[in-house]
Design a protein around this motif. Structure first.
Motif, PDB file in Angstrom:
ATOM      1  N   ARG A   1       0.833  -1.201   0.000  1.00 20.84           N
ATOM      2  CA  ARG A   1       0.000   0.000   0.000  1.00 20.84           C
ATOM      3  C   ARG A   1       0.867   1.250   0.000  1.00 20.84           C
ATOM      4  O   ARG A   1       1.883   1.327   0.698  1.00 20.84           O
ATOM      5  CB  ARG A   1      -0.959  -0.012   1.201  1.00 20.84           C
ATOM      6  CG  ARG A   1      -1.994  -1.120   1.063  1.00 20.84           C
ATOM      7  CD  ARG A   1      -3.041  -1.065   2.143  1.00 20.84           C
ATOM      8  NE  ARG A   1      -3.940   0.063   2.035  1.00 20.84           N
ATOM      9  CZ  ARG A   1      -4.925   0.178   1.148  1.00 20.84           C
ATOM     10  NH1 ARG A   1      -5.123  -0.786   0.251  1.00 20.84           N
ATOM     11  NH2 ARG A   1      -5.710   1.234   1.133  1.00 20.84           N
TER      12      ARG A   1
ATOM     13  N   ARG B   1     -14.011   3.870   1.378  1.00 20.36           N
ATOM     14  CA  ARG B   1     -13.441   2.784   0.577  1.00 20.36           C
ATOM     15  C   ARG B   1     -14.023   2.825  -0.834  1.00 20.36           C
ATOM     16  O   ARG B   1     -15.240   2.804  -1.015  1.00 20.36           O
ATOM     17  CB  ARG B   1     -13.724   1.443   1.241  1.00 20.36           C
ATOM     18  CG  ARG B   1     -13.225   1.407   2.685  1.00 20.36           C
ATOM     19  CD  ARG B   1     -13.181  -0.005   3.245  1.00 20.36           C
ATOM     20  NE  ARG B   1     -12.746   0.002   4.630  1.00 20.36           N
ATOM     21  CZ  ARG B   1     -11.491   0.130   5.027  1.00 20.36           C
ATOM     22  NH1 ARG B   1     -10.536   0.286   4.129  1.00 20.36           N
ATOM     23  NH2 ARG B   1     -11.183   0.114   6.308  1.00 20.36           N
TER      24      ARG B   1
ATOM     25  N   GLY C   1     -12.434   0.749  -3.433  1.00 18.39           N
ATOM     26  CA  GLY C   1     -12.150  -0.522  -4.113  1.00 18.39           C
ATOM     27  C   GLY C   1     -11.151  -0.362  -5.242  1.00 18.39           C
ATOM     28  O   GLY C   1     -10.248   0.474  -5.182  1.00 18.39           O
ATOM     29  N   GLU C   2     -11.331  -1.149  -6.293  1.00 16.44           N
ATOM     30  CA  GLU C   2     -10.383  -1.135  -7.412  1.00 16.44           C
ATOM     31  C   GLU C   2     -10.712   0.008  -8.365  1.00 16.44           C
ATOM     32  O   GLU C   2     -11.854   0.165  -8.799  1.00 16.44           O
ATOM     33  CB  GLU C   2     -10.412  -2.462  -8.162  1.00 16.44           C
ATOM     34  CG  GLU C   2      -9.866  -3.624  -7.349  1.00 16.44           C
ATOM     35  CD  GLU C   2      -9.516  -4.819  -8.210  1.00 16.44           C
ATOM     36  OE1 GLU C   2      -9.400  -4.652  -9.441  1.00 16.44           O
ATOM     37  OE2 GLU C   2      -9.369  -5.913  -7.646  1.00 16.44           O
TER      38      GLU C   2
ATOM     39  N   ASP D   1      -7.819  -1.728  -3.943  1.00 10.13           N
ATOM     40  CA  ASP D   1      -8.392  -1.452  -2.614  1.00 10.13           C
ATOM     41  C   ASP D   1      -8.124  -0.018  -2.188  1.00 10.13           C
ATOM     42  O   ASP D   1      -7.592   0.257  -1.103  1.00 10.13           O
ATOM     43  CB  ASP D   1      -7.836  -2.424  -1.567  1.00 10.13           C
ATOM     44  CG  ASP D   1      -8.249  -3.858  -1.835  1.00 10.13           C
ATOM     45  OD1 ASP D   1      -9.347  -4.051  -2.392  1.00 10.13           O
ATOM     46  OD2 ASP D   1      -7.484  -4.775  -1.498  1.00 10.13           O
TER      47      ASP D   1
ATOM     48  N   ASP E   1      -8.553   3.591  -0.730  1.00 16.30           N
ATOM     49  CA  ASP E   1      -9.287   4.259   0.351  1.00 16.30           C
ATOM     50  C   ASP E   1      -8.971   5.743   0.321  1.00 16.30           C
ATOM     51  O   ASP E   1      -7.798   6.137   0.194  1.00 16.30           O
ATOM     52  CB  ASP E   1      -8.880   3.721   1.724  1.00 16.30           C
ATOM     53  CG  ASP E   1      -9.235   2.257   1.915  1.00 16.30           C
ATOM     54  OD1 ASP E   1     -10.150   1.780   1.217  1.00 16.30           O
ATOM     55  OD2 ASP E   1      -8.598   1.608   2.765  1.00 16.30           O
TER      56      ASP E   1
ATOM     57  N   ALA F   1      -3.542   2.990  -1.427  1.00 17.66           N
ATOM     58  CA  ALA F   1      -3.911   1.908  -2.345  1.00 17.66           C
ATOM     59  C   ALA F   1      -2.668   1.127  -2.740  1.00 17.66           C
ATOM     60  O   ALA F   1      -1.543   1.627  -2.637  1.00 17.66           O
ATOM     61  CB  ALA F   1      -4.583   2.464  -3.602  1.00 17.66           C
TER      62      ALA F   1
END
Length: 382
Positions: free
Chosen positions: A47, A74, A76-77, A96, A98, A118
């Motif tokens: 991350r 959040r 996601g992708e 992922d 955020d 991410a």
């Protein structure tokens, strides 16, 4: 490519399961009994913290930046599309993602600086000329807005960790012995997995970076060869039982894929794709029956469709784009025809919440049915 392994198996006392080859399998470098370390789950990207400068957010990103300070949202992708003055030139993957902070932009108070954490996947095609970058746009399914710049994006990152793989019980050809004697760093090769009859099932590319060569644990004059970085795109661990099922030959009963998870069914479809009959002429007309008993996910739907048209182990797409390619021709069956879908309610209810980036934003099952009917297929749902 067909490899007869009977004599080799009889002489060696164990089956031939892999070929190390080049030129699409036409040039065999070694015959191998087994592998170690071939299957490996991907290592998640570490991350990182990125700051998107001067953003005009939209959709879920707008909702995220409107949350109270300190709140984590959040997303996601995501895909980050980078444009030069004329067109998009880079596509970065954010895993992922955020939103962890937001603040008014220093360049324009009407815009927002957005801080995200991410995993970062760099563009497969590599980075473009940094002098030409003009616009950054974020996407989930739809656009999340544009930004003027991204701090923390263009930094040096450690490469993916090496994934050593061992070829066990190899009988090398003279070509490979020459490479082993005078290593050709990164020589391009392929590893072909064979079924019990010697028929190729699937393959992976690799660079022939040899780490160690020693007499094989299987004895005789065979070798065990360690490759320092394994194959490109290694199959995940859950693919191993799928390959084992296909090792016995093309499936001879319907729904053998049903025992696997959705991810395992995806691996099943990859093998089925590689095993479709080459040069098969397209036919139309007739009636086909889908056994919908186990259609509880997208990959299961495509497994069932493939078997409806071509029997056990059949292939007719594995997602929306490849399904449309099959309908257009080259997969053996083209409209018009009749498709009788048994136990259709299983797919309807299981996929009710699954919406891809499709034409009408319908649930996946409904979209598939609509696409079939729009192509001239009579669909009977039972």
């Amino acid at each position: 490519m067909q490899v007869e392994d009977g004599r080799w198996s009889w002489e060696r006392g164990f089956p031939l399961r892999y070929l190390l080859a080049a030129d699409g399998g036409e040039q065999v470098w070694a015959r191998c009994a087994d592998t170690e370390g071939l299957f490996a789950d991907p290592v998640p990207a570490p991350r990182e913290r990125l700051t998107f400068l001067g953003c005009d957010p939209a959709g879920p990103l707008r909702t995220a930046v409107e949350q109270p300070a300190g709140a984590v949202a959040r997303l996601g992708e995501l895909c980050l599309e980078v444009w030069n003055e004329k067109r998009p030139v880079e596509w970065w993957g954010l895993i992922d993602a955020d939103v962890v902070d937001r603040r008014p932009s220093g360049s324009d108070p009407a815009l927002i600086d957005v801080v995200m954490e991410a995993g970062v996947n760099e563009p497969e095609e590599g980075r473009s000329d940094p002098a030409g970058r003009r616009r950054f746009e974020l996407f989930a399914k739809d656009s999340l807005g544009t930004c003027q710049g991204v701090e923390g994006l263009y930094v040096e990152r450690a490469g993916a960790p090496e994934k050593p793989m061992k070829l066990i019980g190899c009988e090398p050809t003279e070509r490979l012995r020459a490479v082993l004697d005078t290593p050709e760093s990164g020589a391009a090769a392929e590893l072909w997995a064979l079924d019990r009859s010697g028929r190729p099932m699937t393959s992976r590319s690799l660079a022939l970076e040899v780490g160690e060569v020693r007499p094989s644990v299987l004895g005789g004059d065979l070798l065990d060869i360690t490759l320092t970085d394994g194959v490109d795109d290694p199959p995940p661990l859950l693919a191993e039982p799928v390959w084992e099922a296909w090792y016995e030959g093309v499936p001879d009963t319907l729904n053998e894929w049903a025992r696997f998870t959705p991810e395992g069914r995806h691996e099943w479809l990859k093998v089925a794709f590689r095993n479709q009959a080459a040069g098969r002429a397209d036919v139309s007309g007739g009636t086909y029956h889908v056994d919908g008993t186990y259609v509880t996910d997208v990959y299961g739907l495509h497994c069932a469709l493939g078997e409806a048209f071509h029997g056990p182990g059949g292939y007719y797409g594995m997602d929306w784009p490849s399904f449309n390619d099959c309908l257009a021709g080259g997969a053996g069956v083209v409209p018009p025809f009749t498709l009788v879908w048994h136990d259709a309610e299983t797919a309807r209810s299981s996929l009710a919440g699954v919406v891809d980036s499709l034409e009408e934003e319908l649930a996946y099952f409904e979209e598939i049915v609509q696409r079939l009917e729009g192509s001239g297929v009579v669909v009977e749902l039972r």
